[in-house]
Design a protein around this motif. Structure first.
Motif, mmCIF file in Angstrom:
data_model
loop_
_atom_site.group_PDB
_atom_site.id
_atom_site.type_symbol
_atom_site.label_atom_id
_atom_site.label_comp_id
_atom_site.label_asym_id
_atom_site.label_seq_id
_atom_site.Cartn_x
_atom_site.Cartn_y
_atom_site.Cartn_z
ATOM 1 N N GLN A 144 0.745 -1.263 0.107
ATOM 2 C CA GLN A 144 0.235 0.001 0.046
ATOM 3 C C GLN A 144 0.663 1.226 0.020
ATOM 4 O OE1 GLN A 144 -2.948 0.334 3.116
ATOM 5 N NE2 GLN A 144 -3.258 2.264 2.841
ATOM 6 N N HIS A 145 1.963 1.397 0.819
ATOM 7 C CA HIS A 145 2.742 2.660 1.037
ATOM 8 C C HIS A 145 4.043 2.770 0.205
ATOM 9 C CE1 HIS A 145 -0.002 3.525 4.225
ATOM 10 N NE2 HIS A 145 0.315 2.329 5.084
ATOM 11 N N LYS A 176 6.287 6.054 -5.566
ATOM 12 C CA LYS A 176 5.700 5.555 -4.169
ATOM 13 C C LYS A 176 6.917 4.751 -3.607
ATOM 14 C CE LYS A 176 1.587 4.459 -2.856
ATOM 15 N NZ LYS A 176 0.308 4.044 -2.434
ATOM 16 N N ASP A 245 6.088 6.880 3.381
ATOM 17 C CA ASP A 245 4.884 6.459 3.874
ATOM 18 C C ASP A 245 5.051 5.252 4.927
ATOM 19 O OD1 ASP A 245 3.915 8.727 2.955
ATOM 20 O OD2 ASP A 245 2.590 7.565 1.300
ATOM 21 N N SER A 248 4.510 5.834 8.424
ATOM 22 C CA SER A 248 3.395 6.194 9.083
ATOM 23 C C SER A 248 2.973 5.583 10.340
ATOM 24 C CB SER A 248 2.341 6.417 8.143
ATOM 25 O OG SER A 248 2.075 4.960 7.563
ATOM 26 N N ALA A 262 1.152 9.256 6.930
ATOM 27 C CA ALA A 262 0.533 9.022 5.556
ATOM 28 C C ALA A 262 -0.949 8.647 5.463
ATOM 29 C CB ALA A 262 1.368 7.780 5.084
#
Length: 263
Positions: A144-145, A176, A245, A248, A262
């Protein structure tokens, strides 16, 4: 008197060994065996005493410190020492913090040794950038990050323009990517300003000093406050700066406001 079976020109061997981030329990078995078999060890400044203690009694230990901002042993001198010891028949281990091939000048040393006709074995170690984020319980990549990770140095060679931080920031934002910055504390203000050209000020950041060691310290902050946070905390080298991120979750645990984490 020389025995018939004793070569007139004995040839030793050389191994570049990564000692990992400092915790002796993070050594690989292969690295441990190489250290214990060495007759000469050329030891970098960031290698912990607990790891050097694995050397066998009688081994010659030479400390060849190389740390940014401090007086360092010239690289050319280290390379000459390795070549001389191998030609004298020694089992030489060049013991480096982290991994020899990640900002450890291992590539330069291999080139010089091979040019002198000496083959080199490489034993990898856990690099500080990986150990640092692992110690915080977060990954370098995440579906995801973060779709990838970039290891980059914040310390350019004299006369070299160094990293194009603006271009890197734009790429990291679009793709990313997690940025893992080695040797970046002294230039944190400049790096921060350049990265802000392509990354939001709210991008989570962690700075980890002495990763894996009992003296480890870390802070979590945002890219917009990076230089101020380092100054307030007193963190210094050796530290790793991780931008992205993936941090996060650590930021949330540290109680940073939601806008500092994030999405």
């Amino acid at each position: 008197m020389t025995s018939r079976n004793t070569p007139l020109n004995p040839t030793g061997r050389c191994t570049l060994v990564g000692s990992g981030p400092g915790d002796p329990e993070l050594l690989t078995l292969k690295a441990l065996k190489a250290i214990q078999a060495a007759t000469v060890l050329l030891v970098d400044d960031l290698v912990s005493d607990d790891i050097v203690a694995y050397a066998k009694p009688g081994a010659r230990i030479v400390h060849v410190g190389k740390r940014g901002g401090c007086k360092s042993t010239p690289q050319e001198f280290i390379e000459k020492m390795m070549i001389m010891a191998v030609r004298e028949g020694e089992n030489v281990v060049r013991l480096k913090g982290g991994d020899p091939f990640i900002f450890g000048r291992g590539g330069e040393e291999v080139e010089h040794l091979r040019a002198a006709g000496i083959e080199v074995q490489i034993i990898n170690g856990i690099t500080a950038g990986l150990a640092a984020v692992t110690s915080l319980g977060v990954p370098l990549t995440h579906r995801q990050h973060a779709h990838g990770v970039v290891f980059v140095t914040g310390h350019a060679k004299p006369g070299d323009a160094g990293t194009d931080w603006r271009a890197l920031a734009e790429t990291a934002f679009k793709a990313k990517l997690t940025l893992v910055i080695y040797m970046g504390v002294s230039g944190a203000s400049r790096i921060q300003n350049e990265l802000l050209a392509g990354l939001p000020a709210s991008t989570p950041v962690a700075v980890i000093q002495n990763a894996s060691m009992p003296t480890q310290r870390h802070i979590t902050t945002t890219l917009g406050r990076l230089a101020d946070a380092i100054g307030d905390s007193g963190l210094a080298s050796p530290s790793v700066i991780v931008v992205g991120d993936v941090i996060s979750g650590v930021a949330a645990a540290a109680g940073l406001p939601a806008q500092f984490r994030a999405a």
